[in-house]
Design a protein around this motif. Structure first.
Motif, PDB file in Angstrom:
ATOM      1  N   GLN A  81       0.834  -1.184   0.000  1.00 19.52           N
ATOM      2  CA  GLN A  81       0.000   0.000   0.000  1.00 19.52           C
ATOM      3  C   GLN A  81       0.882   1.252   0.000  1.00 19.52           C
ATOM      4  N   PRO A  82       0.371   2.383  -0.464  1.00 17.83           N
ATOM      5  CA  PRO A  82       1.163   3.623  -0.447  1.00 17.83           C
ATOM      6  C   PRO A  82       1.695   3.921   0.948  1.00 17.83           C
ATOM      7  N   GLN A  83       2.978   4.238   1.018  1.00 23.98           N
ATOM      8  CA  GLN A  83       3.657   4.426   2.304  1.00 23.98           C
ATOM      9  C   GLN A  83       3.816   5.892   2.712  1.00 23.98           C
ATOM     10  N   LEU A  84       3.222   6.824   1.963  1.00 22.74           N
ATOM     11  CA  LEU A  84       3.386   8.250   2.252  1.00 22.74           C
ATOM     12  C   LEU A  84       2.892   8.580   3.651  1.00 22.74           C
ATOM     13  N   ARG A  85       3.778   9.231   4.435  1.00 17.19           N
ATOM     14  CA  ARG A  85       3.463   9.587   5.816  1.00 17.19           C
ATOM     15  C   ARG A  85       3.439  11.092   6.061  1.00 17.19           C
ATOM     16  N   TYR A  86       4.093  11.855   5.187  1.00 12.39           N
ATOM     17  CA  TYR A  86       4.168  13.306   5.390  1.00 12.39           C
ATOM     18  C   TYR A  86       4.037  14.004   4.044  1.00 12.39           C
ATOM     19  N   LEU A  87       3.117  14.988   3.967  1.00 11.84           N
ATOM     20  CA  LEU A  87       2.862  15.688   2.717  1.00 11.84           C
ATOM     21  C   LEU A  87       2.701  17.177   2.987  1.00 11.84           C
ATOM     22  N   ARG A  88       3.519  17.987   2.303  1.00 11.90           N
ATOM     23  CA  ARG A  88       3.423  19.448   2.419  1.00 11.90           C
ATOM     24  C   ARG A  88       2.942  20.030   1.103  1.00 11.90           C
ATOM     25  N   LEU A  89       1.841  20.793   1.182  1.00  6.72           N
ATOM     26  CA  LEU A  89       1.274  21.436   0.005  1.00  6.72           C
ATOM     27  C   LEU A  89       0.965  22.911   0.262  1.00  6.72           C
ATOM     28  N   ASP A  90       1.414  23.441   1.395  1.00  3.73           N
ATOM     29  CA  ASP A  90       1.130  24.841   1.713  1.00  3.73           C
ATOM     30  C   ASP A  90       1.906  25.763   0.775  1.00  3.73           C
ATOM     31  N   GLY A  91       1.443  27.001   0.657  1.00  2.00           N
ATOM     32  CA  GLY A  91       2.094  27.944  -0.234  1.00  2.00           C
ATOM     33  C   GLY A  91       1.723  27.728  -1.689  1.00  2.00           C
ATOM     34  N   ASN A  92       0.667  26.955  -1.970  1.00  2.00           N
ATOM     35  CA  ASN A  92       0.149  26.779  -3.315  1.00  2.00           C
ATOM     36  C   ASN A  92      -1.204  27.493  -3.419  1.00  2.00           C
ATOM     37  N   GLU A  93      -1.988  27.114  -4.391  1.00  2.00           N
ATOM     38  CA  GLU A  93      -3.317  27.735  -4.578  1.00  2.00           C
ATOM     39  C   GLU A  93      -4.423  26.725  -4.319  1.00  2.00           C
ATOM     40  N   ILE A  94      -4.108  25.728  -3.507  1.00  2.00           N
ATOM     41  CA  ILE A  94      -5.066  24.665  -3.215  1.00  2.00           C
ATOM     42  C   ILE A  94      -6.060  25.132  -2.160  1.00  2.00           C
ATOM     43  N   LYS A  95      -7.319  24.853  -2.415  1.00  2.00           N
ATOM     44  CA  LYS A  95      -8.363  25.222  -1.462  1.00  2.00           C
ATOM     45  C   LYS A  95      -9.013  23.958  -0.909  1.00  2.00           C
ATOM     46  N   PRO A  96      -9.361  23.976   0.376  1.00  2.00           N
ATOM     47  CA  PRO A  96     -10.040  22.808   0.958  1.00  2.00           C
ATOM     48  C   PRO A  96     -11.419  22.640   0.329  1.00  2.00           C
ATOM     49  N   PRO A  97     -12.051  21.461   0.468  1.00  2.00           N
ATOM     50  CA  PRO A  97     -11.608  20.340   1.307  1.00  2.00           C
ATOM     51  C   PRO A  97     -10.608  19.441   0.588  1.00  2.00           C
ATOM     52  N   ILE A  98      -9.933  18.616   1.373  1.00  2.00           N
ATOM     53  CA  ILE A  98      -9.009  17.633   0.818  1.00  2.00           C
ATOM     54  C   ILE A  98      -9.828  16.499   0.210  1.00  2.00           C
ATOM     55  N   PRO A  99      -9.560  16.124  -1.041  1.00  2.00           N
ATOM     56  CA  PRO A  99     -10.331  15.044  -1.674  1.00  2.00           C
ATOM     57  C   PRO A  99     -10.299  13.766  -0.847  1.00  2.00           C
ATOM     58  N   ILE A 100     -11.443  13.132  -0.687  1.00  2.00           N
ATOM     59  CA  ILE A 100     -11.528  11.909   0.101  1.00  2.00           C
ATOM     60  C   ILE A 100     -10.673  10.795  -0.512  1.00  2.00           C
ATOM     61  N   GLU A 101     -10.536  10.829  -1.860  1.00  2.00           N
ATOM     62  CA  GLU A 101      -9.720   9.808  -2.529  1.00  2.00           C
ATOM     63  C   GLU A 101      -8.255   9.913  -2.100  1.00  2.00           C
TER      64      GLU A 101
END
Length: 344
Positions: A311-331
């Motif tokens: 399974q995907p092992q990603l534990r830490y993700l930084r996306l701040d400082g972009n133009e992304i708006k909540p909510p975070i996709p459930i997928e």
């Protein structure tokens, strides 16, 4: 009656100096050989402490010394006699001085056949000093003025595990295909904060950590990482990389565990391998996240299978400082169910 003046005889019984001539001289050197401007603490010390003493001239290193601390001074050169007796040296720290190449006698370091660590950060070197001893394991040359690496400089450094060249004046013409030839056991290569506009060629296959922050790199060639089977940490923060400069599967590499692409010009999240654990994408130009597209495995599999090694092992993700708006996709959350921290 003739009076005889008494003769005062002092025997250094405790210190053991009362002995044969050769041993006597050896012990004298042991106890009194420390340069007056430095300190050799302890009766059995093999360390020479000359750091932060405003020295402008390199002191003579006694023969018994294994560790020479000479950092944070005003030393601008090394004389032929400086290390004449320092044949046993393992560690030399000359950080934060004013040393130039013209004031280093050629081959002076190569004579130190036991040297493991050579630190020359924050000096005024214009090229990598050479020749160097084959015993060397760490070479630190950060924040000098290095714009040249003589051909064959690293050819005999098969034991070198760390090479730090960050904060110099290296460009694409300096890093040639054979520049790093001979570095068979290199683990960390730091070329951050130089003048590179392209990824360096022919990085040693043993490399685990590659630091290229604060250059002017715009793209990564296709299959660049396929020749680096052990590479685990990649830092490309503060460059000029755009999404169009990244081949689709460039980061689909099983060995990479930590990938940092902060402060670039990305407009989308790149595809990653399911083994990746840390991903830094902050301060780019990403406007949205498509969960199914960036998931390294089909989302249908994620819903059906329990968490495991595949399974995907990603534990830490930084996306701040972009133009992304909540909510975070459930997928996204369903795909990366091991996430312990996500910053948006």
């Amino acid at each position: 009656m003739k009076l005889v003046q008494p003769i005062l005889v002092v025997l250094f019984m405790n210190s053991g100096i009362w002995c044969q001539d050769q041993e006597y001289l050896t012990r004298l050197e042991y106890f009194y050989g420390c340069p007056k401007e430095c300190q050799c603490p302890g009766r059995s010390s093999n360390a020479l402490h000359c750091d932060s003493r405003h020295l402008s001239v390199m002191p003579l290193v006694p023969s018994r010394i294994l560790y020479a601390y000479l950092q944070n001074n005003l030393i601008d050169g090394i004389s032929d006699n400086s290390f004449k007796n320092g044949t046993q040296l393992k560690w030399v720290n000359l950080n934060k001085n004013k040393i130039t190449n013209s004031n280093i006698p050629k081959g002076i370091f190569k004579k130190m056949e036991n040297l493991l660590y050579l630190f020359l950060d924050d000096n005024s070197l214009e090229k990598v000093p050479s020749p160097l001893p084959a015993s060397l394991e760490q070479l630190r040359l950060a924040r000098n003025k290095i714009s040249s690496i003589p051909e064959g400089t690293f050819s005999n450094l098969a034991k070198l595990t760390l090479l730090d060249l960050q904060g110099n004046r290296l460009n694409d013409f300096v890093i040639q295909p054979n520049t790093f030839k001979g570095l068979k056991t290199l683990l960390q290569l730091n070329l951050a904060q130089n003048g590179l506009t392209a990824m360096p060629e022919q990085i040693p296959v043993s490399t685990l950590q590659l630091y290229l922050d604060k250059n002017s790199i715009k793209e990564i060639p296709t299959n660049y990482f396929s020749s680096l089977p052990k590479l685990s940490f990649v830092r490309l923060n503060h460059n000029e990389i755009s999404s169009s400069g990244l081949p689709d599967t460039i980061f689909n590499v099983s060995s990479i565990l930590d990938l940092q692409l902060s402060y670039n010009q990305l407009t989308s999240v790149p595809l990653i391998h399911f083994r990746l654990q840390h991903l830094h994408l902050d301060h780019n130009q990403i406007k949205k996240i498509n969960g199914p597209q960036i998931c390294p495995l089909p989302v249908s599999n994620i819903y059906q299978k329990p968490i495991g090694e595949n399974q995907p092992q990603l534990r830490y993700l930084r996306l701040d400082g972009n133009e992304i708006k909540p909510p975070i996709p459930i997928e996204l959350m369903m795909c990366f169910r091991l996430l312990s921290a996500i910053v948006i």
